[in-house]
Enzyme design. Structure first.
Site, PDB file in Angstrom:
ATOM      1  N   ASP A 178       8.848  -4.613  49.913  1.00 12.31           N
ATOM      2  CA  ASP A 178       9.455  -3.644  49.005  1.00 12.31           C
ATOM      3  C   ASP A 178      10.525  -4.339  48.170  1.00 12.31           C
ATOM      4  O   ASP A 178      11.678  -4.464  48.583  1.00 12.31           O
ATOM      5  CB  ASP A 178      10.064  -2.480  49.783  1.00 12.31           C
ATOM      6  CG  ASP A 178      10.540  -1.349  48.872  1.00 12.31           C
ATOM      7  OD1 ASP A 178      10.670  -1.587  47.650  1.00 12.31           O
ATOM      8  OD2 ASP A 178      10.785  -0.244  49.373  1.00 12.31           O
ATOM      9  N   HIS A 190      17.529  -1.924  45.818  1.00 16.29           N
ATOM     10  CA  HIS A 190      18.055  -2.377  47.106  1.00 16.29           C
ATOM     11  C   HIS A 190      18.710  -3.758  47.037  1.00 16.29           C
ATOM     12  O   HIS A 190      19.134  -4.274  48.078  1.00 16.29           O
ATOM     13  CB  HIS A 190      16.926  -2.381  48.138  1.00 16.29           C
ATOM     14  CG  HIS A 190      16.179  -1.082  48.182  1.00 16.29           C
ATOM     15  ND1 HIS A 190      16.765   0.096  48.590  1.00 16.29           N
ATOM     16  CD2 HIS A 190      14.902  -0.767  47.828  1.00 16.29           C
ATOM     17  CE1 HIS A 190      15.869   1.080  48.506  1.00 16.29           C
ATOM     18  NE2 HIS A 190      14.751   0.588  48.035  1.00 16.29           N
TER      19      HIS A 190
END
Length: 306
Positions: free
Chosen positions: A189, A194
């Protein structure tokens, strides 16, 4: 219109071949916080290839491809800004224990598109099958801000249910490392939310946030270690709603309620093995961020086991 609900639901399943081995499993386990203390025998079953057991939530990253949220956005009929996308919920059903290494076929399609007025919700279901039959089914609920209003079905309420009444049977705390998101994203991911402060700010966050599926995995590990004596093969289903964000460096507080009728434990606030290997049922779980006055992180969380 950025989301063509009829086109999304009519799209044929997208099939991809996936493969994984012990290195992928070990990296995932490290990414959700396993291996502390590094020489603890209970942690070595997550980190040492000669003792390796696969935490079922590894299924969400097996094959190393994009996560369900990103796959949902690649369906014909969806054209939205990634900065407006949030992971709303996740459900995983295990048909068999996840092997340490394997090859399988993963077929994904959007099975529901809900109109929340100011937002849209897409549900992407992925069926994974190997040579011996079905392995697991997972569903990712994708929340897209600003993309509702086409007059479609509203779907289930997104309002989290309150946690069970009474004190939890177990409470454990798990510290999230400052670099946890950087390590977890190596499992596939690569969403800049993030890792990239500028992208996170554009999405409305003060700094990069931890992947919801990282919290999802860390929570399941806490439940398996505490309630199931570390036996990963007993997990049958695991579902949650993402109720809030976690910032790397914070502490997760995981509260667990065992099934009604099961003997209650006098041990709360400790990490350990319960030895309750004969018990079956559904454990209710709630997760919060300690440093932000127990702000909810995961809600409506259930682990079904046998």
């Amino acid at each position: 219109m950025p989301i063509d609900a009829a086109g999304v639901l009519a799209a044929a399943p997208r099939v991809r071949e996936i493969a994984w081995d012990h290195k992928d499993v070990q990296l995932y386990h490290l990414g959700i916080g396993a291996g502390r203390p590094a020489t603890d025998p209970r942690e070595l079953r997550y980190t040492l290839e000669s003792r390796l057991h696969v935490l079922p939530s590894f299924a969400t990253v097996a094959g190393g491809g994009p996560p369900g949220v990103i796959r949902a956005l690649s369906v014909p009929g969806v054209d939205v800004d990634l900065a407006h996308v949030l992971h709303g919920g996740q459900r995983l059903r295990l048909h068999r224990p996840v092997p340490v290494r394997g090859r399988a076929s993963a077929a994904s399609r959007v099975v529901a598109a809900y109109d929340k007025g100011t937002a849209a919700v897409l549900v992407l279901r992925t069926e994974v099958t190997d040579a011996d039959g079905p392995l697991w089914t997972d569903e990712a609920e994708v929340f897209v801000r600003g993309e509702g209003g086409w007059g479609g079905e509203r779907g289930p309420s997104g309002r989290p249910a309150p946690p069970p009444a009474g004190s939890p049977d177990h409470v454990v705390e798990r510290a999230v490392r400052e670099d946890q998101a950087l390590l977890y994203r190596l499992s596939g991911d690569r969403n800049p939310l993030h890792a990239d402060p500028e992208f996170a700010a554009r999405a409305g966050f003060e700094r990069p946030v931890l992947h919801g599926l990282c919290t999802y995995g860390a929570t399941l590990k806490a439940v398996v270690d505490t309630l199931l004596d570390g036996d990963v093969t007993r997990v049958r289903e695991y579902r949650t709603r993402f109720a809030g964000v976690v910032y790397p460096g914070e502490t997760l507080r995981v509260r667990m309620w065992r099934p009604a009728g099961a003997a209650r434990s006098s041990e709360t606030g400790e990490t350990g093995e319960s030895g309750e290997t004969g018990e079956t049922g559904e454990a209710r779980v709630a997760v919060s961020a300690v440093e932000r006055d127990d702000a909810p992180v995961l809600a409506d969380t259930v682990v079904r086991y046998g």
